[in-house]
Design a protein around this motif. Sequence first.
Motif, short mmCIF file in Angstrom:
data_model
loop_
_atom_site.label_atom_id
_atom_site.label_comp_id
_atom_site.label_asym_id
_atom_site.label_seq_id
_atom_site.Cartn_x
_atom_site.Cartn_y
_atom_site.Cartn_z
N GLN A 1 25.79 41.12 11.62
CA GLN A 1 25.19 42.19 12.43
C GLN A 1 25.83 42.21 13.81
O GLN A 1 26.13 41.16 14.37
CB GLN A 1 23.68 41.96 12.58
CG GLN A 1 22.91 42.13 11.31
CD GLN A 1 22.86 43.60 10.91
OE1 GLN A 1 22.47 44.46 11.67
NE2 GLN A 1 23.29 43.87 9.69
N THR B 1 16.40 42.28 16.58
CA THR B 1 15.70 41.41 15.63
C THR B 1 15.16 40.17 16.32
O THR B 1 14.01 39.77 16.11
CB THR B 1 16.63 41.02 14.47
OG1 THR B 1 17.09 42.21 13.83
CG2 THR B 1 15.93 40.12 13.47
N TYR C 1 16.65 35.71 10.85
CA TYR C 1 15.78 36.76 10.35
C TYR C 1 16.52 38.10 10.39
O TYR C 1 16.00 39.10 10.84
CB TYR C 1 14.51 36.84 11.20
CG TYR C 1 13.64 35.64 11.05
CD1 TYR C 1 12.64 35.60 10.09
CD2 TYR C 1 13.80 34.53 11.88
CE1 TYR C 1 11.83 34.49 9.95
CE2 TYR C 1 13.00 33.43 11.75
CZ TYR C 1 12.01 33.41 10.79
OH TYR C 1 11.22 32.30 10.65
N ARG C 2 17.76 38.08 9.95
CA ARG C 2 18.59 39.28 9.98
C ARG C 2 19.69 39.14 8.94
O ARG C 2 19.99 38.06 8.48
CB ARG C 2 19.19 39.49 11.36
CG ARG C 2 20.06 38.31 11.79
CD ARG C 2 20.63 38.53 13.16
NE ARG C 2 21.24 37.34 13.70
CZ ARG C 2 22.46 36.91 13.41
NH1 ARG C 2 23.20 37.58 12.56
NH2 ARG C 2 22.94 35.83 13.95
N ASP C 3 20.28 40.29 8.62
CA ASP C 3 21.41 40.28 7.70
C ASP C 3 22.62 39.65 8.36
O ASP C 3 22.73 39.61 9.60
CB ASP C 3 21.74 41.70 7.25
CG ASP C 3 20.63 42.29 6.37
OD1 ASP C 3 19.97 41.53 5.66
OD2 ASP C 3 20.46 43.52 6.40
N ALA D 1 14.75 42.22 7.59
CA ALA D 1 15.76 41.66 6.71
C ALA D 1 15.15 40.38 6.13
O ALA D 1 14.21 39.83 6.70
CB ALA D 1 17.04 41.33 7.46
N TYR D 2 15.67 39.95 5.04
CA TYR D 2 15.12 38.72 4.47
C TYR D 2 15.57 37.53 5.33
O TYR D 2 16.70 37.49 5.81
CB TYR D 2 15.58 38.55 3.02
CG TYR D 2 17.08 38.46 2.88
CD1 TYR D 2 17.73 37.24 2.91
CD2 TYR D 2 17.85 39.61 2.73
CE1 TYR D 2 19.11 37.15 2.80
CE2 TYR D 2 19.23 39.53 2.63
CZ TYR D 2 19.85 38.30 2.66
OH TYR D 2 21.20 38.22 2.56
N ARG E 1 17.14 34.02 6.06
CA ARG E 1 18.16 33.30 5.30
C ARG E 1 18.58 32.05 6.05
O ARG E 1 18.57 32.01 7.27
CB ARG E 1 19.36 34.20 5.02
CG ARG E 1 20.09 34.65 6.25
CD ARG E 1 21.22 35.63 5.91
NE ARG E 1 21.89 36.04 7.11
CZ ARG E 1 22.89 35.39 7.69
NH1 ARG E 1 23.36 34.29 7.15
NH2 ARG E 1 23.44 35.83 8.79
N SER F 1 22.02 44.72 17.39
CA SER F 1 21.05 44.60 16.30
C SER F 1 20.47 43.19 16.23
O SER F 1 19.29 43.01 15.94
CB SER F 1 21.70 44.96 14.96
OG SER F 1 22.08 46.31 14.97
#
Length: 174
Positions: free
Chosen positions: A104, A112, A99-101, A83-84, A86, A108
């Motif tokens: 989540q 990550t 480092y994840r959406d 994931a991008y 953020r 998950s």
Amino acid sequence: MRLNPYGEDAVNLAADLANHRPESVDELTERCQAAGLMLESPVTADDLGRARAALDAWEKVVDATGEQERADLLNRMLAEAAAYPRLTSHPGTGWHLHYRDAQQPLGSVLFTLFAVGTALHLVGRGMHRLRRCETTECNTAFADTSRTGRQRYCSQRCANRDAVRRHRARAALT
């Protein structure tokens, strides 16, 4: 939980959970909170299953026999968790990277966290700094966070036990 430049917090959480697998959703919740992980939603049985799968994948990285195998396994984890990065700020924590959406589930997030944290730890400190204890009767996985990078045992207790064993073996030969 914040990822420091070495990934130490995340990789140590992975080791802790791998060595003493959570038995229930409540235990997973408590241990993640104790490690400083901010839980954004209630933890479910699916999260526990996903956490166990993340730990299985992470232990394959620990047990890899060479740097390239370790990198390949970790790259697979990173690709699955991709994931991008953020910027985010939880109340009272300040700005940091995820480092994840967003939104989540915990399983998950842990996948990550283990992948990115382990990658940061290994590239920052050395690809050899993830292993199992060298004491014969111990199978504990650990991240070598020592200053010298030559940690062989999961704990001082195991180091002492092995030293006593070696001393007794030498004494028996004389």
